[in-house]
Design a protein around this motif. Sequence first.
Motif, mmCIF file in Angstrom:
data_model
loop_
_atom_site.group_PDB
_atom_site.id
_atom_site.type_symbol
_atom_site.label_atom_id
_atom_site.label_comp_id
_atom_site.label_asym_id
_atom_site.label_seq_id
_atom_site.Cartn_x
_atom_site.Cartn_y
_atom_site.Cartn_z
ATOM 1 N N PHE A 149 0.819 -1.210 0.000
ATOM 2 C CA PHE A 149 0.000 0.000 0.000
ATOM 3 C C PHE A 149 0.856 1.265 0.000
ATOM 4 O O PHE A 149 0.489 2.258 -0.618
ATOM 5 C CB PHE A 149 -0.954 0.027 1.207
ATOM 6 C CG PHE A 149 -2.201 -0.780 0.995
ATOM 7 C CD1 PHE A 149 -3.132 -0.406 0.036
ATOM 8 C CD2 PHE A 149 -2.441 -1.910 1.754
ATOM 9 C CE1 PHE A 149 -4.287 -1.148 -0.163
ATOM 10 C CE2 PHE A 149 -3.596 -2.662 1.558
ATOM 11 C CZ PHE A 149 -4.521 -2.275 0.592
ATOM 12 N N ASP A 150 2.001 1.233 0.697
ATOM 13 C CA ASP A 150 2.859 2.421 0.791
ATOM 14 C C ASP A 150 3.540 2.759 -0.527
ATOM 15 O O ASP A 150 3.557 3.909 -0.942
ATOM 16 C CB ASP A 150 3.935 2.235 1.861
ATOM 17 C CG ASP A 150 3.411 2.430 3.264
ATOM 18 O OD1 ASP A 150 2.253 2.857 3.424
ATOM 19 O OD2 ASP A 150 4.166 2.140 4.213
ATOM 20 N N TRP A 151 4.151 1.753 -1.161
ATOM 21 C CA TRP A 151 4.950 2.065 -2.343
ATOM 22 C C TRP A 151 5.041 0.941 -3.375
ATOM 23 O O TRP A 151 5.185 1.201 -4.566
ATOM 24 C CB TRP A 151 6.377 2.454 -1.928
ATOM 25 C CG TRP A 151 7.116 1.331 -1.258
ATOM 26 C CD1 TRP A 151 7.142 1.041 0.063
ATOM 27 C CD2 TRP A 151 7.904 0.317 -1.896
ATOM 28 N NE1 TRP A 151 7.890 -0.082 0.299
ATOM 29 C CE2 TRP A 151 8.384 -0.539 -0.893
ATOM 30 C CE3 TRP A 151 8.264 0.067 -3.221
ATOM 31 C CZ2 TRP A 151 9.180 -1.630 -1.158
ATOM 32 C CZ3 TRP A 151 9.072 -1.029 -3.497
ATOM 33 C CH2 TRP A 151 9.519 -1.858 -2.466
ATOM 34 N N ALA A 152 4.987 -0.299 -2.959
ATOM 35 C CA ALA A 152 5.299 -1.397 -3.875
ATOM 36 C C ALA A 152 4.266 -1.571 -4.978
ATOM 37 O O ALA A 152 4.590 -2.071 -6.055
ATOM 38 C CB ALA A 152 5.465 -2.707 -3.090
ATOM 39 N N ARG A 153 3.031 -1.145 -4.751
ATOM 40 C CA ARG A 153 2.007 -1.324 -5.790
ATOM 41 C C ARG A 153 2.320 -0.526 -7.046
ATOM 42 O O ARG A 153 1.771 -0.799 -8.103
ATOM 43 C CB ARG A 153 0.629 -0.971 -5.249
ATOM 44 C CG ARG A 153 0.472 0.480 -4.868
ATOM 45 C CD ARG A 153 -0.898 0.737 -4.308
ATOM 46 N NE ARG A 153 -0.905 1.982 -3.567
ATOM 47 C CZ ARG A 153 -1.988 2.554 -3.141
ATOM 48 N NH1 ARG A 153 -3.155 1.992 -3.366
ATOM 49 N NH2 ARG A 153 -1.927 3.673 -2.470
ATOM 50 N N TYR A 154 3.234 0.423 -6.934
ATOM 51 C CA TYR A 154 3.607 1.235 -8.095
ATOM 52 C C TYR A 154 4.769 0.639 -8.886
ATOM 53 O O TYR A 154 5.196 1.223 -9.864
ATOM 54 C CB TYR A 154 3.959 2.659 -7.642
ATOM 55 C CG TYR A 154 2.838 3.315 -6.869
ATOM 56 C CD1 TYR A 154 1.636 3.638 -7.490
ATOM 57 C CD2 TYR A 154 2.974 3.584 -5.516
ATOM 58 C CE1 TYR A 154 0.602 4.225 -6.784
ATOM 59 C CE2 TYR A 154 1.941 4.180 -4.795
ATOM 60 C CZ TYR A 154 0.763 4.491 -5.444
ATOM 61 O OH TYR A 154 -0.264 5.069 -4.741
ATOM 62 N N THR A 155 5.302 -0.483 -8.439
ATOM 63 C CA THR A 155 6.411 -1.125 -9.149
ATOM 64 C C THR A 155 5.893 -2.339 -9.910
ATOM 65 O O THR A 155 5.029 -3.064 -9.437
ATOM 66 C CB THR A 155 7.533 -1.548 -8.183
ATOM 67 O OG1 THR A 155 7.038 -2.527 -7.301
ATOM 68 C CG2 THR A 155 8.062 -0.358 -7.389
ATOM 69 N N MET A 201 19.149 -8.585 -0.849
ATOM 70 C CA MET A 201 19.514 -8.211 -2.224
ATOM 71 C C MET A 201 19.114 -6.769 -2.503
ATOM 72 O O MET A 201 19.870 -6.021 -3.133
ATOM 73 C CB MET A 201 18.853 -9.149 -3.236
ATOM 74 C CG MET A 201 19.490 -10.505 -3.324
ATOM 75 S SD MET A 201 18.653 -11.593 -4.505
ATOM 76 C CE MET A 201 18.871 -10.697 -6.024
ATOM 77 N N SER A 202 17.936 -6.363 -2.032
ATOM 78 C CA SER A 202 17.489 -4.991 -2.274
ATOM 79 C C SER A 202 18.365 -3.978 -1.532
ATOM 80 O O SER A 202 18.471 -2.826 -1.952
ATOM 81 C CB SER A 202 16.020 -4.814 -1.877
ATOM 82 O OG SER A 202 15.862 -4.749 -0.485
ATOM 83 N N LEU A 203 18.997 -4.415 -0.460
ATOM 84 C CA LEU A 203 19.918 -3.533 0.270
ATOM 85 C C LEU A 203 21.275 -3.414 -0.411
ATOM 86 O O LEU A 203 21.961 -2.402 -0.273
ATOM 87 C CB LEU A 203 20.154 -4.059 1.687
ATOM 88 C CG LEU A 203 19.083 -3.815 2.727
ATOM 89 C CD1 LEU A 203 19.433 -4.530 4.022
ATOM 90 C CD2 LEU A 203 18.861 -2.336 2.975
ATOM 91 N N THR A 204 21.673 -4.447 -1.126
ATOM 92 C CA THR A 204 23.027 -4.480 -1.686
ATOM 93 C C THR A 204 23.036 -4.211 -3.190
ATOM 94 O O THR A 204 23.388 -3.126 -3.623
ATOM 95 C CB THR A 204 23.696 -5.830 -1.371
ATOM 96 O OG1 THR A 204 22.858 -6.887 -1.849
ATOM 97 C CG2 THR A 204 23.907 -6.003 0.133
ATOM 98 N N PHE A 263 15.076 -6.238 -8.619
ATOM 99 C CA PHE A 263 14.170 -5.808 -9.689
ATOM 100 C C PHE A 263 13.991 -4.298 -9.684
ATOM 101 O O PHE A 263 12.882 -3.773 -9.769
ATOM 102 C CB PHE A 263 12.810 -6.509 -9.568
ATOM 103 C CG PHE A 263 12.873 -7.977 -9.832
ATOM 104 C CD1 PHE A 263 13.050 -8.456 -11.118
ATOM 105 C CD2 PHE A 263 12.768 -8.878 -8.786
ATOM 106 C CE1 PHE A 263 13.117 -9.817 -11.366
ATOM 107 C CE2 PHE A 263 12.829 -10.243 -9.021
ATOM 108 C CZ PHE A 263 13.005 -10.708 -10.319
ATOM 109 N N GLY A 264 15.113 -3.595 -9.576
ATOM 110 C CA GLY A 264 15.093 -2.144 -9.634
ATOM 111 C C GLY A 264 14.818 -1.445 -8.315
ATOM 112 O O GLY A 264 14.831 -0.215 -8.249
ATOM 113 N N VAL A 265 14.570 -2.200 -7.262
ATOM 114 C CA VAL A 265 14.308 -1.597 -5.946
ATOM 115 C C VAL A 265 15.591 -1.628 -5.134
ATOM 116 O O VAL A 265 16.236 -2.666 -5.010
ATOM 117 C CB VAL A 265 13.182 -2.347 -5.201
ATOM 118 C CG1 VAL A 265 13.047 -1.840 -3.770
ATOM 119 C CG2 VAL A 265 11.873 -2.219 -5.954
ATOM 120 N N GLN A 266 15.964 -0.467 -4.595
ATOM 121 C CA GLN A 266 17.157 -0.356 -3.759
ATOM 122 C C GLN A 266 16.723 0.190 -2.401
ATOM 123 O O GLN A 266 16.337 1.343 -2.292
ATOM 124 C CB GLN A 266 18.170 0.587 -4.415
ATOM 125 C CG GLN A 266 19.505 0.654 -3.721
ATOM 126 C CD GLN A 266 20.365 -0.570 -3.998
ATOM 127 O OE1 GLN A 266 20.461 -1.021 -5.124
ATOM 128 N NE2 GLN A 266 20.989 -1.086 -2.970
#
Length: 127
Positions: free
Chosen positions: A25-31, A77-80, A84-87
Amino acid sequence: MSLLIRLFAVASLLGVGIVHLVGWFDWARYTSVVGPLFLLNVAASVVLAIAVVVWRHWLVGVATLGFGAATLGAYLMSLTVGFFGVQEQFRTALEVWGVVTDVACILAGAMLLLPHQWRQRQASSTN
């Protein structure tokens, strides 16, 4: 003891699901990729929580442990290197709760497996 372990597993699985639902709901639905994966994570956490309640099998422990490890691995993985484009940057309370619930799933899965391992040892020692 088994009931407490199962309750811990259910709570940790549903915790992961809630974290991912809030993130969706915060942000991921836009990816394009991560958004659907967050919803898949929510659904999987509910299905696994139900399985923990109704099915007394060692596969439930493996699935719970693997689910927590896979979710934590994707976050790391998202931290390093990115996922899939999310950092991510480990700045929010939601990220902290995500790590806490992922680790709890790993521990709960391992704890669910302990009674099975104990029974296997007991059976092999009596033969």
